[in-house]
Design a protein around this motif. Structure first.
Motif, PDB file in Angstrom:
ATOM      1  N   SER A  22       2.654   5.323  -1.588  1.00 45.65           N
ATOM      2  CA  SER A  22       1.820   4.131  -1.525  1.00 45.65           C
ATOM      3  C   SER A  22       2.467   3.006  -2.310  1.00 45.65           C
ATOM      4  O   SER A  22       3.370   3.231  -3.120  1.00 45.65           O
ATOM      5  CB  SER A  22       0.421   4.428  -2.085  1.00 45.65           C
ATOM      6  OG  SER A  22       0.515   4.814  -3.453  1.00 45.65           O
ATOM      7  N   MET A  23       2.003   1.792  -2.068  1.00 48.94           N
ATOM      8  CA  MET A  23       2.465   0.631  -2.823  1.00 48.94           C
ATOM      9  C   MET A  23       1.256  -0.174  -3.269  1.00 48.94           C
ATOM     10  O   MET A  23       0.416  -0.556  -2.449  1.00 48.94           O
ATOM     11  CB  MET A  23       3.395  -0.246  -1.989  1.00 48.94           C
ATOM     12  CG  MET A  23       3.854  -1.503  -2.733  1.00 48.94           C
ATOM     13  SD  MET A  23       5.109  -2.453  -1.829  1.00 48.94           S
ATOM     14  CE  MET A  23       4.127  -3.075  -0.458  1.00 48.94           C
ATOM     15  N   ARG A  24       1.164  -0.414  -4.554  1.00 45.65           N
ATOM     16  CA  ARG A  24       0.070  -1.220  -5.094  1.00 45.65           C
ATOM     17  C   ARG A  24       0.527  -2.670  -5.206  1.00 45.65           C
ATOM     18  O   ARG A  24       1.603  -2.953  -5.732  1.00 45.65           O
ATOM     19  CB  ARG A  24      -0.375  -0.716  -6.464  1.00 45.65           C
ATOM     20  CG  ARG A  24      -1.661  -1.379  -6.952  1.00 45.65           C
ATOM     21  CD  ARG A  24      -2.030  -0.926  -8.342  1.00 45.65           C
ATOM     22  NE  ARG A  24      -1.157  -1.520  -9.345  1.00 45.65           N
ATOM     23  CZ  ARG A  24      -1.503  -1.738 -10.612  1.00 45.65           C
ATOM     24  NH1 ARG A  24      -2.701  -1.408 -11.021  1.00 45.65           N
ATOM     25  NH2 ARG A  24      -0.655  -2.263 -11.463  1.00 45.65           N
ATOM     26  N   VAL A  25      -0.300  -3.575  -4.698  1.00 42.78           N
ATOM     27  CA  VAL A  25      -0.056  -5.006  -4.836  1.00 42.78           C
ATOM     28  C   VAL A  25      -1.096  -5.550  -5.805  1.00 42.78           C
ATOM     29  O   VAL A  25      -2.302  -5.477  -5.547  1.00 42.78           O
ATOM     30  CB  VAL A  25      -0.165  -5.730  -3.477  1.00 42.78           C
ATOM     31  CG1 VAL A  25       0.144  -7.221  -3.645  1.00 42.78           C
ATOM     32  CG2 VAL A  25       0.769  -5.108  -2.454  1.00 42.78           C
ATOM     33  N   ASN A  26      -0.640  -6.065  -6.953  1.00 39.25           N
ATOM     34  CA  ASN A  26      -1.542  -6.533  -7.999  1.00 39.25           C
ATOM     35  C   ASN A  26      -1.406  -8.037  -8.192  1.00 39.25           C
ATOM     36  O   ASN A  26      -0.301  -8.572  -8.200  1.00 39.25           O
ATOM     37  CB  ASN A  26      -1.252  -5.820  -9.323  1.00 39.25           C
ATOM     38  CG  ASN A  26      -2.043  -6.397 -10.491  1.00 39.25           C
ATOM     39  OD1 ASN A  26      -1.552  -7.256 -11.217  1.00 39.25           O
ATOM     40  ND2 ASN A  26      -3.247  -5.929 -10.680  1.00 39.25           N
ATOM     41  N   LEU A  27      -2.531  -8.704  -8.316  1.00 41.06           N
ATOM     42  CA  LEU A  27      -2.568 -10.123  -8.670  1.00 41.06           C
ATOM     43  C   LEU A  27      -3.311 -10.251  -9.984  1.00 41.06           C
ATOM     44  O   LEU A  27      -4.444  -9.781 -10.117  1.00 41.06           O
ATOM     45  CB  LEU A  27      -3.278 -10.936  -7.583  1.00 41.06           C
ATOM     46  CG  LEU A  27      -3.537 -12.408  -7.931  1.00 41.06           C
ATOM     47  CD1 LEU A  27      -2.237 -13.213  -7.867  1.00 41.06           C
ATOM     48  CD2 LEU A  27      -4.582 -13.013  -7.000  1.00 41.06           C
ATOM     49  N   ASN A  70      -6.342  -5.777  -6.588  1.00 40.95           N
ATOM     50  CA  ASN A  70      -5.354  -4.801  -6.139  1.00 40.95           C
ATOM     51  C   ASN A  70      -5.532  -4.446  -4.664  1.00 40.95           C
ATOM     52  O   ASN A  70      -6.646  -4.182  -4.220  1.00 40.95           O
ATOM     53  CB  ASN A  70      -5.460  -3.506  -6.956  1.00 40.95           C
ATOM     54  CG  ASN A  70      -5.069  -3.698  -8.400  1.00 40.95           C
ATOM     55  OD1 ASN A  70      -3.890  -3.747  -8.720  1.00 40.95           O
ATOM     56  ND2 ASN A  70      -6.054  -3.819  -9.277  1.00 40.95           N
ATOM     57  N   LEU A  71      -4.429  -4.467  -3.949  1.00 44.82           N
ATOM     58  CA  LEU A  71      -4.352  -3.924  -2.599  1.00 44.82           C
ATOM     59  C   LEU A  71      -3.435  -2.710  -2.643  1.00 44.82           C
ATOM     60  O   LEU A  71      -2.470  -2.684  -3.413  1.00 44.82           O
ATOM     61  CB  LEU A  71      -3.748  -4.936  -1.636  1.00 44.82           C
ATOM     62  CG  LEU A  71      -4.621  -6.019  -1.005  1.00 44.82           C
ATOM     63  CD1 LEU A  71      -3.720  -7.088  -0.402  1.00 44.82           C
ATOM     64  CD2 LEU A  71      -5.516  -5.433   0.065  1.00 44.82           C
ATOM     65  N   THR A  72      -3.726  -1.707  -1.815  1.00 46.72           N
ATOM     66  CA  THR A  72      -2.832  -0.571  -1.699  1.00 46.72           C
ATOM     67  C   THR A  72      -2.383  -0.451  -0.246  1.00 46.72           C
ATOM     68  O   THR A  72      -3.208  -0.524   0.673  1.00 46.72           O
ATOM     69  CB  THR A  72      -3.522   0.727  -2.142  1.00 46.72           C
ATOM     70  OG1 THR A  72      -4.017   0.562  -3.475  1.00 46.72           O
ATOM     71  CG2 THR A  72      -2.542   1.881  -2.135  1.00 46.72           C
ATOM     72  N   VAL A  73      -1.074  -0.282  -0.060  1.00 50.13           N
ATOM     73  CA  VAL A  73      -0.486  -0.155   1.269  1.00 50.13           C
ATOM     74  C   VAL A  73       0.068   1.255   1.422  1.00 50.13           C
ATOM     75  O   VAL A  73       0.787   1.745   0.544  1.00 50.13           O
ATOM     76  CB  VAL A  73       0.642  -1.194   1.478  1.00 50.13           C
ATOM     77  CG1 VAL A  73       1.257  -1.069   2.867  1.00 50.13           C
ATOM     78  CG2 VAL A  73       0.118  -2.610   1.262  1.00 50.13           C
ATOM     79  N   THR A 107       2.661  -8.558  -8.506  1.00 47.31           N
ATOM     80  CA  THR A 107       3.509  -7.388  -8.717  1.00 47.31           C
ATOM     81  C   THR A 107       3.268  -6.390  -7.595  1.00 47.31           C
ATOM     82  O   THR A 107       2.126  -6.013  -7.332  1.00 47.31           O
ATOM     83  CB  THR A 107       3.225  -6.714 -10.068  1.00 47.31           C
ATOM     84  OG1 THR A 107       3.342  -7.670 -11.117  1.00 47.31           O
ATOM     85  CG2 THR A 107       4.216  -5.583 -10.315  1.00 47.31           C
ATOM     86  N   LEU A 108       4.343  -5.983  -6.924  1.00 46.41           N
ATOM     87  CA  LEU A 108       4.280  -4.939  -5.904  1.00 46.41           C
ATOM     88  C   LEU A 108       4.962  -3.707  -6.478  1.00 46.41           C
ATOM     89  O   LEU A 108       6.142  -3.753  -6.843  1.00 46.41           O
ATOM     90  CB  LEU A 108       4.972  -5.381  -4.617  1.00 46.41           C
ATOM     91  CG  LEU A 108       4.391  -6.599  -3.886  1.00 46.41           C
ATOM     92  CD1 LEU A 108       5.012  -7.892  -4.415  1.00 46.41           C
ATOM     93  CD2 LEU A 108       4.644  -6.506  -2.389  1.00 46.41           C
ATOM     94  N   THR A 109       4.228  -2.613  -6.577  1.00 47.32           N
ATOM     95  CA  THR A 109       4.741  -1.406  -7.220  1.00 47.32           C
ATOM     96  C   THR A 109       4.767  -0.257  -6.217  1.00 47.32           C
ATOM     97  O   THR A 109       3.746   0.408  -5.996  1.00 47.32           O
ATOM     98  CB  THR A 109       3.890  -1.022  -8.436  1.00 47.32           C
ATOM     99  OG1 THR A 109       3.765  -2.146  -9.298  1.00 47.32           O
ATOM    100  CG2 THR A 109       4.538   0.123  -9.205  1.00 47.32           C
ATOM    101  N   PRO A 110       5.924   0.003  -5.584  1.00 53.26           N
ATOM    102  CA  PRO A 110       6.022   1.172  -4.711  1.00 53.26           C
ATOM    103  C   PRO A 110       5.977   2.457  -5.530  1.00 53.26           C
ATOM    104  O   PRO A 110       6.433   2.489  -6.679  1.00 53.26           O
ATOM    105  CB  PRO A 110       7.385   1.003  -4.029  1.00 53.26           C
ATOM    106  CG  PRO A 110       7.853  -0.376  -4.363  1.00 53.26           C
ATOM    107  CD  PRO A 110       7.176  -0.759  -5.629  1.00 53.26           C
ATOM    108  N   GLN A 111       5.454   3.499  -4.941  1.00 48.51           N
ATOM    109  CA  GLN A 111       5.385   4.783  -5.636  1.00 48.51           C
ATOM    110  C   GLN A 111       6.779   5.322  -5.911  1.00 48.51           C
ATOM    111  O   GLN A 111       7.011   5.966  -6.936  1.00 48.51           O
ATOM    112  CB  GLN A 111       4.592   5.776  -4.784  1.00 48.51           C
ATOM    113  CG  GLN A 111       4.281   7.095  -5.465  1.00 48.51           C
ATOM    114  CD  GLN A 111       3.343   7.949  -4.633  1.00 48.51           C
ATOM    115  OE1 GLN A 111       2.644   7.451  -3.746  1.00 48.51           O
ATOM    116  NE2 GLN A 111       3.320   9.240  -4.901  1.00 48.51           N
ATOM    117  N   HIS A 112       7.718   5.061  -5.013  1.00 53.59           N
ATOM    118  CA  HIS A 112       9.090   5.540  -5.175  1.00 53.59           C
ATOM    119  C   HIS A 112      10.045   4.357  -5.012  1.00 53.59           C
ATOM    120  O   HIS A 112      10.630   4.162  -3.964  1.00 53.59           O
ATOM    121  CB  HIS A 112       9.413   6.625  -4.147  1.00 53.59           C
ATOM    122  CG  HIS A 112       8.443   7.761  -4.141  1.00 53.59           C
ATOM    123  ND1 HIS A 112       8.349   8.662  -5.172  1.00 53.59           N
ATOM    124  CD2 HIS A 112       7.499   8.122  -3.235  1.00 53.59           C
ATOM    125  CE1 HIS A 112       7.402   9.547  -4.897  1.00 53.59           C
ATOM    126  NE2 HIS A 112       6.870   9.233  -3.728  1.00 53.59           N
TER     127      HIS A 112
END
Length: 439
Positions: free
Chosen positions: A253-258, A333-336, A368-373
């Motif tokens: 998953s990827m978290r998009v945080n504002l 937060n959005l999760t993709v 900030t976009l934080t991919p799990q890997h």
């Protein structure tokens, strides 16, 4: 007035704002603030390191807030609440690391400690840097039941990794795979010969190892914690895009945080007061996403109309909630779901002001976009100079299986009677039909 190097000054045992600042310009590298909570000169665990990839301490004592660019200076901010620092911690080191250069290239480097009213209670202007890529600018330390700030000004040429490991942090170093040596030419293959193996007795069965049952009440085996990861990608106007595929970030998953704050004032822990919000205390920004899937279906994920989406079915995007604080540890937060990359054609991440302000003027926001890997990807929004209640943040496109993140940071001004969502749609050619909605 700036403190001399090595000097100290008392600071209130309260919530303080620590601003690491410098003057940006051509050839000036970016810098990142960080903090380490020490006991006897070392961290107790990797969790005592607060920085862009680990932005909040579990005690609530320190929070990384991110950057803002205003008045010809960039500041990277930490919020330090000395009332919440655990008794075992005797020192809080305040540092910075350079990204893409050394501190000899960073003009007017300083650290400024401000109280809840925004008054500077300690300041140190660091000079004389050359090849250092990490700096301990200052530290808070306990003395006779109170707290003091010391101006340090000591550097490392080994960057954030060198600074972190010096205080006991375990760092996740990149792995390098060596190419295997060239294989020797194979010998000529003889024609196969069919042979019947002789009858052999079965091999003896090894004795079964006894089963050892741990004593009742014994703790389960502990998995060693994952080392701290220092890598990141910062998108800028000069380098606005990055491939998630090449970063290894297309699974999980990827978290998009504002997160956001108001530049004008700081009043206590996480204040949001300023010109942009006037007399309003509730500033409500909404993180949203327009999506287009590979089958041509389109839609929006947003709090308005309770269109929160889903991770396990189309659109494979989910809005975690509706936050009104802007804190980096929460925020919007959005999760993709990156395990469904093949279903994505394009995703546009944008933000609207729902209430509390008429435009983004005086608001500082970081994405900030934080991919799990993969390495985290971040960028700050430019200063808003137009009456804009909506900003396109990032465009994610699937280019033949290569998922690319493009920094947009584009403020849009709706025409009279046109909603922010419809304005974004027009600007990016989504072609959807919009109806009024509410939370």
């Amino acid at each position: 007035m700036s403190m001399p190097k090595g000097s100290n000054a008392p600071v209130p045992t309260a919530a303080l704002r620590v601003e690491v600042g410098w003057r940006p310009g051509p050839g000036v590298p970016d810098a990142d603030a960080s903090a380490l909570l020490l006991t006897g000169g070392k961290v107790r665990s990797d969790a005592d390191f607060v920085f862009y990839n680990q932005p909040a301490h579990s005690s609530g004592a320190i929070r990384y807030e991110g950057k803002q660019n205003s008045g010809g200076r960039v500041t990277d901010t930490l919020l330090v609440d000395l009332t919440r620092v655990e008794p075992a911690v005797d020192r809080v080191v305040l540092a910075a690391s350079a990204d893409g250069g050394s501190f000899g290239q960073v003009p007017d480097l300083s650290i400024d400690v401000r109280d809840g009213q925004g008054t500077s209670v300690a300041r140190f202007d660091s000079t004389g840097a050359t090849v250092e890529t990490a700096f301990v600018l200052g530290e808070f330390y306990r003395r006779q039941g109170a707290w003091k700030f010391r101006a340090v000004g000591q550097g490392y040429s080994s960057g954030l990794e060198g600074l972190a490991t010096d205080f006991g942090i375990t760092v996740d170093e990149p792995q390098h795979t060596a190419a295997p040596p060239a294989a020797a030419p194979a010998p000529p293959v003889a024609p196969p010969v069919t042979m019947t193996p002789p009858t052999m007795p079965p091999p003896p069965v090894p004795p079964t190892a006894p089963t050892i049952t741990p004593p009742v009440g014994s703790p389960p085996p502990q998995t060693p914690p994952a080392p701290v990861r220092l890598t990141k990608v910062t998108l800028t106007k000069a380098a606005p895009s990055v491939s998630l595929t090449k970063q290894g970030g297309t699974t999980g998953s990827m978290r998009v945080n504002l997160n956001w704050e108001v530049r004008k004032q700081f009043s206590g822990w996480g204040s949001k007061l300023g010109r942009a919000v006037a007399n309003h205390s509730d500033l409500d920004l909404d993180l949203c996403a327009l999506f287009e899937l590979s089958d041509g279906s389109k839609g929006v994920v947003q709090a308005l109309g309770n269109a929160f989406g889903s991770l396990d079915r189309p659109p494979f995007i989910h809005l975690d909630g509706d936050d009104r604080t802007g804190a980096v540890s929460t925020g919007e937060n959005l999760t993709v779901n990156l395990d469904r990359t093949q279903y994505f054609r394009r995703i546009l991440i944008f933000v609207t002001i729902y209430e509390g302000a008429r435009s983004f003027a005086d608001l500082h926001a970081t994405v900030t976009l934080t991919p799990q890997h993969g390495a985290p990807i971040d960028f700050s929004l430019d200063e808003c100079t137009v009456p804009s209640p909506v900003c396109a943040l990032a465009l994610i496109t699937n280019n033949g299986g290569d998922l690319v993140v493009q920094r947009e940071a584009r403020y849009l001004v709706p025409e009279r009677g046109v909603s922010p969502q419809r304005t974004v749609d027009y600007a990016y050619g989504w072609g959807m039909n919009w109806t009024p909605g509410r939370k």
